[in-house]
Design a protein around this motif. Sequence first.
Motif, PDB file in Angstrom:
ATOM      1  N   GLN A  60       0.029  15.266   3.447  1.00 47.36           N
ATOM      2  CA  GLN A  60       0.636  14.310   4.036  1.00 47.36           C
ATOM      3  C   GLN A  60       1.508  14.752   5.273  1.00 47.36           C
TER       4      GLN A  60
ATOM      5  N   LEU B 251       0.949  -1.249  -0.148  1.00 44.93           N
ATOM      6  CA  LEU B 251      -0.120  -0.113   0.098  1.00 44.93           C
ATOM      7  C   LEU B 251       1.045   1.290  -0.042  1.00 44.93           C
ATOM      8  N   GLU B 252       0.341   2.333  -0.643  1.00 47.93           N
ATOM      9  CA  GLU B 252       1.153   3.415  -0.391  1.00 47.93           C
ATOM     10  C   GLU B 252       1.029   4.050   0.809  1.00 47.93           C
ATOM     11  N   PRO B 253       1.918   4.237   1.768  1.00 54.64           N
ATOM     12  CA  PRO B 253       1.571   4.798   3.060  1.00 54.64           C
ATOM     13  C   PRO B 253       1.383   6.416   3.123  1.00 54.64           C
ATOM     14  N   VAL B 254       0.045   6.678   2.383  1.00 50.24           N
ATOM     15  CA  VAL B 254      -0.253   7.961   2.462  1.00 50.24           C
ATOM     16  C   VAL B 254      -1.777   8.127   2.526  1.00 50.24           C
ATOM     17  N   GLY B 255      -2.141   9.253   2.921  1.00 53.74           N
ATOM     18  CA  GLY B 255      -3.581   9.740   3.161  1.00 53.74           C
ATOM     19  C   GLY B 255      -4.194   9.411   4.289  1.00 53.74           C
ATOM     20  N   PRO B 256      -5.146   9.747   4.593  1.00 55.93           N
ATOM     21  CA  PRO B 256      -6.122   9.702   6.103  1.00 55.93           C
ATOM     22  C   PRO B 256      -6.332   8.256   5.895  1.00 55.93           C
ATOM     23  N   HIS B 257      -6.656   7.383   4.918  1.00 56.58           N
ATOM     24  CA  HIS B 257      -7.351   6.221   5.025  1.00 56.58           C
ATOM     25  C   HIS B 257      -6.217   5.173   5.281  1.00 56.58           C
ATOM     26  N   PHE B 258      -4.924   5.451   4.682  1.00 58.43           N
ATOM     27  CA  PHE B 258      -3.765   4.500   5.064  1.00 58.43           C
ATOM     28  C   PHE B 258      -3.689   4.747   6.497  1.00 58.43           C
ATOM     29  N   LEU B 259      -3.545   5.848   6.968  1.00 64.45           N
ATOM     30  CA  LEU B 259      -3.255   5.992   8.470  1.00 64.45           C
ATOM     31  C   LEU B 259      -4.074   5.229   9.464  1.00 64.45           C
TER      32      LEU B 259
ATOM     33  N   LEU C 241      -1.011  15.425   7.805  1.00 63.43           N
ATOM     34  CA  LEU C 241      -1.697  14.276   8.484  1.00 63.43           C
ATOM     35  C   LEU C 241      -0.592  13.711   9.542  1.00 63.43           C
TER      36      LEU C 241
ATOM     37  N   TYR D 200      -4.185   3.799  -1.318  1.00 65.72           N
ATOM     38  CA  TYR D 200      -3.711   3.594  -2.840  1.00 65.72           C
ATOM     39  C   TYR D 200      -2.709   2.754  -2.861  1.00 65.72           C
TER      40      TYR D 200
END
Lengths: 452, 585
Positions: free
Chosen positions: B411, A43-51, B414, B243
């Motif tokens: 990012q 997974l790309e470790p970016v964005g709120p959903h990944f967090l 965040l 992603y």
Amino acid sequence: MAITAKMAPIQIKASLPSLPPDWSADKDFKAISSLSQPTNRSLEPVGPHFLAHARRKRHHRTFSEDERLEALRSTKKTEDEDAGEISEAEDPMLLQREAKDWKTQDHYAVLGLSKYRYKATEEQIKRAHRKKVLRHHPDKKAASGKDEGDQFFKCIQRATDILQDPVKRRQFDSVDEGAEKEPPNKKDVQKKPGNFYKLWAPVFEAEGRFSRSQPVPQLGNDKSTKQEVEEFYNFWYNFDSWRSFEYLDEEVPDDNENRDQKRHQERKNNNARKKRKVEDSQRLRVLVDDVMGQDERIKRFRHESSKQKNAKKVEREAAENRAKEEAAAKKAEAEKAAKDKEVAEKASREEGKKAKEAAKNAAKKNKRVVRGAVKDGNYFVGGEAGPKEIDTALNDADALILKWDNEELAVVTSRLNGKSDKGEIKAIFVEEVKKLVEAGKVKEGDMKSLAA
Amino acid sequence: MSAEEAIDEVQLPARTAIGISFGNSYSSIAYTSDGKAEVIANEEGDRQIPSILSYVSGEEFQGTQAKTQIIRNPRNTIAYFRDLLGKGFKDIDPTPCHASAHPVEHDGGKTVAFVVQEKAAEEESEKEAEKSTLSVSEVTTRHIRRLRQSASDYLGKDVTAAVVTIPSDYNDVNKAALTEAASNAGIEILQFIPEPVSALLGYDAKQSLTETSSSPSDKVVLVADLGGTRSDVAVVASRGGIYTTLATAHDYELGGSSLDKVLIEYAAKEFMKKNKKASDPRENERSLAKLTLEAEAVKKALSLGGSASFSIESLADGHDFSLSVNRTRFELLANKVLMSFTRLIEAAVQKADLDILDIDEVLLSGGTSHTPKIASNLQSHFPESTVVIAPSTSSTAINPSELTVRGAAIQASLINGFEVPEIRSSTEAVVTVTPHLHHAIGLVTGEGSNGFAVLVNAETPVPVRRTAQISVKAGGDVILRLAEGVRDIKVSKEEKPATNGNKHDDEDDEDDSDDEPEEVREKVWKAGKILAEAGLRGVKKGGKVEVQVNVAQDLGVTIVCREVGGKGGVRGVLDAGRAEANGSA
Ligand SMILES: Nc1ncnc2c1ncn2[C@@H]1O[C@H](COP(=O)(O)OP(=O)(O)O)[C@@H](O)[C@H]1O
């Protein structure tokens, strides 16, 4: 905000099939199979959903070194490693080339792609070019003090320029001698049974690069079917080639002064292209003729097919004979039947004649009896019968005779036979008239002498 | 983030983190406040700051000012150094640096450096001051220090941390080199993010501000980052806002400068036609530098207007040069280069094992994405269902030069609440590597195996839960067949509708003449392997059925079917089976 967070339900527009009547399952649920193997991806470790995902995964736990290594090992890679596919040794002669001689340069060799040639993908060309640039960039050489000039670098640029342009690349591929496969000589082909396929297949594979229609049918082997072999030769005898020869054009002067000369050169080039194209198709035709001449399969198929033809001929003749015989037998039978029929018909005709004669005679006799009976019955009157009464009675009797057919006549006759009492006779007549009246053959009162 | 974490955030030592896009040609900086990313202009007013440093009489210039020095002072001007960082001399391509300072071998070939006249010559002494050798790392440090200064000045706070974007093929050595160079400039790199992913994050974050629904919809996005000297493409699956990069493709020689070159060639030829006696401006370094700078400006102007002009004083041999170019001419001249962008993008789709019909969005990022023809070529290459997001094709597009830096700033905001080790551990493979569904999961609708409605898309990471509703008009007993889906491309020929008689008013209706039947390609779903069946009895007339599919980390599946508003329902479990992840391919 997790992957498993409540997403709005998906609304499906289609409809559900109804439950088949014979369907049943424990608690109305049937597990049938498991999910297919998943793919491990990063997974790309970016964005709120990944967090949110990371938090869940790390929640209250630490990972062991094994797990870390396993995770790395199992990931599907997205960046391609620079597989050293283009690692051809550089020919020192090649490195000496002058950029101005680019027309005679082997562009694939310059980029280290001589193994691939027309088969090289766009990506391979790009990568090969990059490798060569990294190695031969003149700025780098100058910077490190070994100035070797930029001639070979220019060769590289030219090669790339041509190979990355689909049109120019085709023109070069058309005349790329490095991709040519010499046809084998006949002796080598005949040395060993399998040689024909082994030695010719690469030739046609190479020639196939010029085909507009792809894929190109293969030469195959001795197990190929007749249809496959026919397809192969059909294809090559109707070869649609994109090969062209503008790459071999002689240079056209690029100034406005020499317009005539320019036109002249262009015309010459055009003619040369055409001539080469014609020669090339002839070359190919001869090549295909040669192969076909050496192709044992063709002989075998021819042999088989003539054998087949012979067998067919024998069979056909037998069939014809059989048909002839059958026809003759049929004819004889028909003739016989016709004859028999004729005889039978004649016999029956004669018999009929006799019977008719007999019937006629009988009828004559019977009529006489009836008429006699009228006389015996005193013309159906009580006293002396006058001529008028006699006439009427005889007329009526004749009329009656006409009404009766032969059989009825016979019946009436048999009743009248031996009768002499005039009352009795009259009664019989009256009765018969009545029958006729009932049958609708005689109108009541028509028979005046017999009216009761 | 929960309230608890929000408090943690407050308790952390104050740290101001920005997003940095450190490009080979341009760099930019951005900051996020209230969830909105804002690109910061430097003191010169530039948001796209040329990644160039120049040394003139002992003074250091950066950005646009340094860029103009390529004409007057090329050997003391350092440009295009980003791609040299963390690489040995034999691995670098010095081509882009040809017009400025040339890279030389450094540290025994392990790294690269530039030799420039950094200090001013001593007034008294006649001889030149000694030249300095600046390693790429040092140059990068100086450049980042300038960026940091610009951001700090603008924000009024000392910036000490950043999320930095990098090409998707950056390796660990490259990253370590950049980390060190940044750290020397007083910037702690909180996280690296790949440029295409950053661009997508920047775009999606902006979209989510205007969208009402809280959950992002699933999509497959092709991000094309078209820069100055190279182009990078990534195919990214977005599932529930997460992603996953499915494939990447690169071209290290295709970019904005390829387009500049087309204009340079054209202008040079025109110049020589007009000035028969003058020499070829491409043969003289200074003339070429002037031409190059002007060509880029003309190209940019042509992205906005229908025509633009070269206007150069004393281009060569004292001749001034002016030339007007219109967009159509430019597009004609550049056709081959423009098509190369489409080809690279198509190659990425193939590398991802997808069809163009699978691509929901094409997001164009990077300066070169301003070029209208690139976007329109893509619009006609991709099916109508694909949205091409570029300034010239979409109203929701964001300035493509700003996309990546915006993503980085988002990012940064965040993760600013976390300690660096915590951020590190969240980005490790052990956390990021996740099984992704190989096939879509869905319901068989209609009889037989035709008709399939997707519940969970392929390439969705697990665990995942999805709910779907489906109305049952007739009511009664229904069967829910859960299956894996197979995507098929159906190709059919369609006769063109006869247009004679009622001609459209459209101007672009010129291809009437070719009445070849048009090939129509469409994406269709078919049911593959059946996973489970559930019977739901006595559904009310006009009722609605709800299915919930829950795929666990181990690929076990829980299915719950019930009538909406009804009692009870059917619940079943599918074992994980021997489903083993198949990774490294
Ligand atoms: N409006 C525009 N129209 C066309 N090209 C542009 C425009 N703006 C910038 N560019 C080009 O974009 C390239 C720089 O893109 P960018 O993404 O900033 O590059 P990099 O990633 O190489 O730093 C340059 O070639 C520049 O000329």
